[in-house]
Design an enzyme around this catalytic site. Structure first.
Site, PDB file in Angstrom:
ATOM      1  N   HIS A 178       0.881  -1.231  -0.035  1.00 26.69           N
ATOM      2  CA  HIS A 178       0.055  -0.024  -0.023  1.00 26.69           C
ATOM      3  C   HIS A 178       0.885   1.357   0.201  1.00 26.69           C
ATOM      4  CE1 HIS A 178      -3.511   2.573   0.499  1.00 26.69           C
ATOM      5  NE2 HIS A 178      -3.052   2.986   1.288  1.00 26.69           N
TER       6      HIS A 178
ATOM      7  N   HIS B 224       2.203  11.718   2.310  1.00 26.27           N
ATOM      8  CA  HIS B 224       2.786  10.392   2.905  1.00 26.27           C
ATOM      9  C   HIS B 224       4.228  10.333   2.471  1.00 26.27           C
ATOM     10  CE1 HIS B 224      -1.348   9.510   3.627  1.00 26.27           C
ATOM     11  NE2 HIS B 224      -1.642   9.397   2.508  1.00 26.27           N
TER      12      HIS B 224
HETATM   13 FE   LIG Z   1      -3.744   4.929   2.209  1.00 27.83          FE
END
Ligand SMILES: [Fe+2]
Ligand SMILES: *[C@@H]1O[C@H](CO)[C@@H](O)[C@H](O)[C@H]1NC(C)=O
Ligand SMILES: *[C@@H]1O[C@H](CO)[C@@H](O)[C@H](O)[C@H]1NC(C)=O
Ligand SMILES: *[C@@H]1O[C@H](CO)[C@@H](O)[C@H](O)[C@H]1NC(C)=O
Ligand SMILES: *[C@@H]1O[C@H](CO)[C@@H](O)[C@H](O)[C@H]1NC(C)=O
Ligand SMILES: *[C@@H]1O[C@H](CO)[C@@H](O)[C@H](O)[C@H]1NC(C)=O
Length: 475
Positions: A325, A335
């Site tokens: 992921h 992220h």
């Molecule tokens: Fe995610």
């Protein structure tokens, strides 16, 4: 310096600025040997979830009719299928009837039934049934429910595992249930490449973005995607939106709604948990990893993967593909570096065993890397830049399914050298394996017609045809 500048006369300052800009441009020309940041500018708008009364969420008519039907591979090689469905009012029949196309002989298989509670939500009756001993490359019909409420679907089993079997995978990540999600799924369904199975890169329903993780949104998601996943297997990867960690209500074990609703054949690959496992399908060996389970040395996932890579026989399955992921190579300011710790643990194996491609989601945009590795680093040598490496996989981030959190548009500048192509648009991709040497990959943005390829290239197999397939040099 700055004090001198502020004292300068205006004309001098502006000449100086022009020089500064020029020298920046020159610098950029020298330094910016990265890939392409697409010039496609998407209208920035918020992704909006489809309301509960949308057509895609309609329940099938009739008391207790089976709904949210979905299938996935049920064994190591594709001769079994897990059929799952939900009934809302009572458990109902637990039998799946199935038969080969053109055959009147119906067989039966029994399902198990489970339910769960989460906050104030109580699930319907979730059925899982593994149909075994299927024939390869064969169309089967199957029926769940009984009498006038029976619903019939079909699937085609993959060809027998072998080195030159053509097979086409769809790639979808971070789908959610917005209007954009519906567009992504529609484009995948209409894509003339005709995917045979979906490699799903985690983050399914985004129910956890609702108050109390409103699990009604798991049910709506199940009904939304049924039109594809009841007919072809989706191979599941877990994302952060599947964790559902809620210690305030005593939910201290992660993944509760996900594991009750979605089953994977992890035991067939000797995994001890449904979050990391592998399957063979046609000419591909697919390893699924969990970004949200322990992967440090000595952990179950680490030990499993250590034993897994040597099992891959490229004469049987030339294409070695990894799904996870949280991306390892990601040049968006979202992220950023979240995948770094897992990269540090596992990347040397990926290079040693010549993984062809790694697909990730999580970042709501699209990015494709060149073949790079960054495994020379140790604490004392300080060598920490990715380098071109023809034994390394291509890393693709395709977390752009369309969920309500919207697009990731902020990118690190300049584009790093390893990043071949990046664009902040929703979309999906397909990977069409042709034989042991060639696979055609293409990414489709939702703003175009479903047949238009916004990024595409031939992948050359790392074991059988390790010829440079990079694109930056030619673009
Ligand atoms: Fe995610
Ligand atoms: C979702 O897409 C399907 C197929 O294109 C369409 O029939 C349906 O009306 C769409 N629903 C919504 C809520 O956008
Ligand atoms: C799983 O472990 C068993 C027992 O050690 C072994 O016989 C089997 O081949 C293993 N399966 C896989 C897919 O590695
Ligand atoms: C690898 O697969 C090929 C083709 O199926 C087979 O002939 C060979 O024996 C396998 N090798 C090993 C070590 O299992
Ligand atoms: C983009 O991300 C960087 C790094 O996090 C941040 O400093 C910058 O303000 C962001 N830009 C925008 C327009 O959000
Ligand atoms: C493999 O597929 C590619 C692309 O279709 C084709 O050019 C090549 O000739 C094929 N190789 C073999 C051995 O058939």
């Amino acid at each position: 310096m700055s004090r001198i500048r502020t004292k300068m006369a205006a004309p001098a300052l502006s000449r100086r600025s022009v020089l500064a800009v020029l020298s920046l441009m020159l610098n950029a020309a020298v330094l910016c040997n990265g890939g392409t940041t697409s010039s496609f500018v998407r209208k920035v708008e918020k992704a909006v979830d489809m309301p509960l009364d949308s057509d895609v969420f309609l329940e099938p008519p009739g008391y207790n009719a089976p709904q949210q039907v979905h299938i996935t591979q049920g064994d190591l090689v594709g001769k079994a299928v897990i059929v799952s469905w939900v009934t809302m009012d009572e458990p109902g029949p637990d039998t799946v009837h199935y038969w080969k196309e053109n055959s009147k002989h119906k067989k039966k298989a029994k399902a198990t039934v489970t339910t769960y509670k989460y906050y104030t939500y109580a699930s319907g009756y979730i059925h899982h049934c593994t149909i075994k001993h299927l024939e390869f490359n064969t169309k089967y019909y199957y029926e769940v429910g009984a009498g006038s409420l029976a619903r019939t679907f079909w699937f085609t089993t993959p060809p027998e595992v072998g080195p030159d079997v053509p097979y086409t995978f769809g790639l979808i990540g971070d789908l959610g249930q917005s209007y954009d999600s519906n567009k992504t799924l529609t484009h995948y369904e209409l894509n003339p490449a005709k995917g045979d199975a979906v490699l799903f890169l985690g983050d399914l329903s985004y129910a956890d973005n609702y108050p109390n993780h409103d699990n009604v949104r798991w049910d709506t998601w199940g009904r939304f995607v049924e039109r594809s996943v009841a007919y072809q297997p989706w191979i599941w990867t877990t994302g952060n939106h599947e964790i559902d960690f809620a210690p305030e209500i005593g939910e201290t074990k992660p993944f509760k709604p996900f594991t009750h609703r979605y089953r994977v054949p992890y035991k067939a690959s000797n995994s001890t948990a449904p979050f990391w496992y592998s399957i063979k399908r046609a000419s591909a060996y697919i390893i699924v990893l969990s970004s949200y389970s322990a992967y440090g040395k000595y952990t179950p996932q680490f030990k499993w993967l250590e034993e897994e890579f040597p099992k891959v026989n490229r004469s049987e399955t030339p294409w070695l593909i990894v799904l996870l992921h949280s991306p390892w190579y990601n040049s968006y300011n979202y992220h950023y570096m979240e995948g770094e710790t897992m990269r540090v643990m596992f990347e040397p194996w990926f290079v040693k065993y010549k993984v062809d491609a790694v697909f990730a989601g999580h970042v709501h945009a699209y990015e494709r890397s060149e073949r790079v590795s960054n495994i020379a680093y140790n604490i004392v040598n300080g060598i920490c830049s990715p380098v071109s490496d023809q034994s390394a996989p291509v890393y693709i981030t395709i977390g752009d399914g369309g969920n309500l959190e919207g697009l990731a548009t902020n990118m690190t500048e300049p584009q790093p050298k390893y990043s071949a192509f990046r664009e902040a648009s929703f979309g999906h991709a397909t990977l069409a394996i042709k034989n042991r040497t060639h696979a055609y990959y293409s990414w489709h943005r939702n703003q175009d017609g479903y047949a238009v390829k916004a990024d595409s290239l031939w992948f050359f197999n790392r074991f059988w045809h390790p010829v440079d397939d990079s694109t930056t040099a030619h673009s």
